[in-house]
Enzyme design. Structure first.
Site, PDB file in Angstrom:
ATOM      1  N   GLU A   1     -10.140   6.422   2.272  1.00 29.62           N
ATOM      2  CA  GLU A   1     -10.617   5.736   3.466  1.00 29.62           C
ATOM      3  C   GLU A   1     -10.624   6.720   4.624  1.00 29.62           C
ATOM      4  O   GLU A   1      -9.712   7.555   4.747  1.00 29.62           O
ATOM      5  CB  GLU A   1      -9.712   4.546   3.806  1.00 29.62           C
TER       6      GLU A   1
ATOM      7  N   GLU B   1       0.834  -1.192   0.000  1.00 30.36           N
ATOM      8  CA  GLU B   1       0.000   0.000   0.000  1.00 30.36           C
ATOM      9  C   GLU B   1       0.878   1.255   0.000  1.00 30.36           C
ATOM     10  O   GLU B   1       1.962   1.258   0.585  1.00 30.36           O
ATOM     11  CB  GLU B   1      -0.911   0.015   1.235  1.00 30.36           C
TER      12      GLU B   1
END
Length: 410
Positions: free
Chosen positions: A326, A216
């Site tokens: 997010e 990520e």
């Protein structure tokens, strides 16, 4: 009378003994916690050849490249550093992809940089660790907070409380070997102890089997992790669904940095203004066909790599790639934490957040447009996502939202 006095003395002695014992236990607990913190700091903060005080309060230590935390990993004890990738993905220097823009970080002000053969590492301070509820979990994502990804068309009320997403997901091909994209930079407002981020996920395995592998990268605003509300470059990885392995940035052995210009975990500047100038960063992650390592490039800087040996599924290839935003709130209810700019995607350029020029790396090490892109949002009335394509932006998404509002339902 004597018996009464004697009884009172016994009670007093017992009370004093209890208080002494309680204080001793509490003191020992505090002492044990402090020893654990100091042990962690010794592992994370390697001896430096130079240190730079950043205007935002960070201290950047210039650590010799061979002394970085990665080499505490048991699988990397005898690892030979690969200083540069053997190959870049084909098509990288096409007109759509070509970029020479370096990113700028706040610690770069006044011309600061680390010497050759060192890497810049943001120093972890005692107060950073003490802000966390668990020393063991410092710099990690908690397994119980991993969200359940669901379709934007069929939101699931049972999605994990606290985490909300607005992302695009590609799983139309059998194997992926990387991705490249351009991510819009913002500085969202955070409520309480939450965070907001924009990132890409490269994944293999599953949550159900506790064998999820991820790579990520992106930006985040996370006061609980960094002590401020700055927009910061971050990376993350795990090979067991976030249970034991992996961490943010260089907070555990894993990622091997080769670049002496960019400090992972440090502030990025400038960021976009609502209705004003827009700023973004290019992120490319790809699996080197020769060495097998997963390389990270941000802007024009190749930062380093995740060795394939620290993964299981990702030692070969990825099955899914995702891009988007997010937010997290530890509270069970709604949060006013902003995602991206804090505005919904339909507001468009300079108002909503974007991720553009989305591409994937195929088995021939070539960049191409993704197939089978789906949209995911657990609460579209709170945070949403829209996709599109154009000649200058390729495949793109607008995403984001303000969180708590009359229309944002739990």
């Amino acid at each position: 009378m004597a018996e009464t006095t004697r009884a009172c003395l016994i009670v007093l002695v017992m009370a004093l003994a209890f208080l002494f014992f309680e204080g001793a236990v509490t003191g020992d607990t505090d002492g044990q916690r402090r020893r654990q913190v100091q042990s962690l700091l010794r592992r994370l903060n390697k001896p430096s050849l130079a240190s730079i005080q950043s205007p935002d309060g960070d201290i950047i230590d210039c650590v010799h490249i061979s002394k970085q935390p990665a080499f505490d990993h048991p699988l990397l004890k005898n690892h030979t550093i690969q200083m540069r990738p053997s190959y870049h993905p084909g098509g990288l220097y096409d007109e759509l992809n070509f970029t020479t823009r370096p990113i700028t970080q706040i610690w770069h002000q006044n011309g600061s940089k680390c010497p050759e053969n060192t890497i810049p590492i943001r120093r972890t301070k005692e107060e950073d660790v003490l802000r966390t509820s668990s020393i063991k979990m410092y710099g990690k994502k908690t397994p119980g907070s991993i969200p359940k990804f669901v379709s934007i068309d069929y939101p699931d009320a049972s999605a994990t409380i606290g985490h909300l997403h607005a992302v695009a997901s590609a799983s139309g091909d059998n194997n992926y070997y990387g991705t490249k994209t351009t991510i819009n930079l913002w500085q969202p407002t955070i409520e309480g102890n939450g965070f907001s981020l924009a990132q890409l996920w490269i994944t293999g395995g599953s949550y159900q089997g506790n064998d999820l592998n991820t790579i990520e990268a992106g930006w985040q605003v996370y006061p609980g992790q960094y002590h401020d509300s700055n927009t910061r470059l971050f990376i993350y990885w795990t090979r067991d669904a976030y249970h034991q392995t992996g961490c943010y940035n260089l907070n555990c052995p894993g990622f091997i940095q080769t670049n002496n210009q960019i400090a992972i975990g440090s502030s990025i500047s400038p960021v976009s203004l609502f209705g004003g100038p827009q700023h973004d960063i290019d992120i490319l992650i790809w699996k080197d066909p020769k060495g097998g390592n997963w390389w990270l490039q941000v802007g024009s800087d190749v930062l380093g790599y995740w060795p394939s040996s620290i993964f299981s599924y990702l030692s070969d290839s990825a099955s899914t790639i995702q891009w988007g935003g997010e937010v997290y709130s530890p509270d069970a209810g709604q949060t006013s934490t902003q995602m991206g700019s804090g505005h919904f995607p339909e507001e468009g350029f300079s108002k909503a957040s974007y991720i553009k020029n989305i591409q994937v790396v195929d088995s021939s090490n070539s960049l191409k447009l993704p197939n089978g892109v789906g949209l995911i949002a657990e609460r579209p009335s709170c945070y949403s996502v829209q996709n599109g394509s154009s000649s200058d932006w390729g495949t793109y998404i607008f995403y984001g939202g303000p969180g708590r509002s009359p229309n944002c339902q739990q």
